[in-house]
Design a protein around this motif. Structure first.
Motif, mmCIF file in Angstrom:
data_model
loop_
_atom_site.group_PDB
_atom_site.id
_atom_site.type_symbol
_atom_site.label_atom_id
_atom_site.label_comp_id
_atom_site.label_asym_id
_atom_site.label_seq_id
_atom_site.Cartn_x
_atom_site.Cartn_y
_atom_site.Cartn_z
ATOM 1 N N PHE A 207 -15.428 11.280 -12.416
ATOM 2 C CA PHE A 207 -14.732 10.630 -13.515
ATOM 3 C C PHE A 207 -13.451 10.003 -13.102
ATOM 4 N N PRO A 208 -13.206 8.649 -13.434
ATOM 5 C CA PRO A 208 -12.471 7.787 -12.839
ATOM 6 C C PRO A 208 -10.862 7.999 -13.358
ATOM 7 N N THR A 209 -10.759 8.521 -14.548
ATOM 8 C CA THR A 209 -9.154 8.730 -14.951
ATOM 9 C C THR A 209 -8.809 9.808 -15.365
ATOM 10 N N PHE A 210 -7.468 10.449 -15.548
ATOM 11 C CA PHE A 210 -7.134 11.463 -16.076
ATOM 12 C C PHE A 210 -7.666 11.951 -17.257
ATOM 13 N N ASN A 211 -7.612 11.219 -18.297
ATOM 14 C CA ASN A 211 -8.278 11.177 -19.754
ATOM 15 C C ASN A 211 -9.584 11.873 -19.586
#
Length: 212
Positions: free
Chosen positions: A10-14
């Protein structure tokens, strides 16, 4: 596929935090995710489209699974539901007031568990806006809680380990940073992204007096 490998895709912190939140339900989420490749693929696709909307979708799934452990997640993670959520979130942003708020990682620690909780909305602390830090994702709020049925917080090994070794969220380590007097009364603390207690201390020195 291991959980950490899946999380790293998954590419982002969120987006990663959304997965951590669902994973905190243990087998309730993991059993569906590990056996359903189509579910994993659609989750990855939706997360890449809009990570904030993906988090809101995951939050809905989290609450649904709390009420019904066998709920079919493909009824939530699909294009139609995601588009509806996206349009709702867009309207919410357009109609929101100008008061600045932050959504911060939130962890509850009890004598027997360390549990990722939904992001907590907060007015923030000036540390969140400090030029030497990288914004809201560099911080998390940690709450010490008694176990279910207990009334008071007592010293225990898990609490000590959290302050000595930190907490891992989204493949990042967070260490104790500070707390205001009001936070101490609630047994809550700010933690900051840091590889060690020494690095957290160096960042604390840049910040200065935490009580202000």
């Amino acid at each position: 596929m291991s959980y950490k490998t899946f999380l790293s895709e998954f590419p982002t912190f969120n987006a990663q935090y959304a997965i951590e939140l669902l994973h905190s339900l243990n087998s309730t989420f993991d059993s569906q995710c590990s056996t359903n490749e189509n579910l994993r693929n659609i989750m990855l696709d939706l997360a890449k489209r809009d990570d904030n909307c993906f988090y809101e979708t995951a939050l809905r799934a989290y609450r649904q699974l709390q009420n019904d452990k066998s709920h079919d997640l493909t009824t939530i993670f699909n294009n139609k539901e995601f588009n509806d959520t996206y349009n709702f979130c867009k309207k919410e942003r357009e109609n929101s007031n100008t008061t600045k708020s932050y959504k911060v990682a939130n962890v509850h620690v009890t004598p027997t568990s360390t549990c990722i909780m939904p992001l907590e909305a907060t007015g923030g602390h000036r540390a969140l806006r400090h030029k030497d830090f990288n914004g809201v994702n560099d911080f998390c709020l940690v709450y010490l809680k008694p176990d279910s049925g207990a009334k008071y917080i007592k010293k225990c090994d898990r609490y000590q380990r959290v302050f000595q070794s930190g907490i891992e969220i989204c493949n990042n380590r967070y260490h104790a940073f500070g707390a205001s007097n009001s936070q101490l009364r609630e047994s809550s603390y700010w933690f900051i992204r840091a590889k060690s207690r020494e690095e957290a201390h160096e960042k604390r020195q840049k910040f200065g007096d935490f009580s202000r």
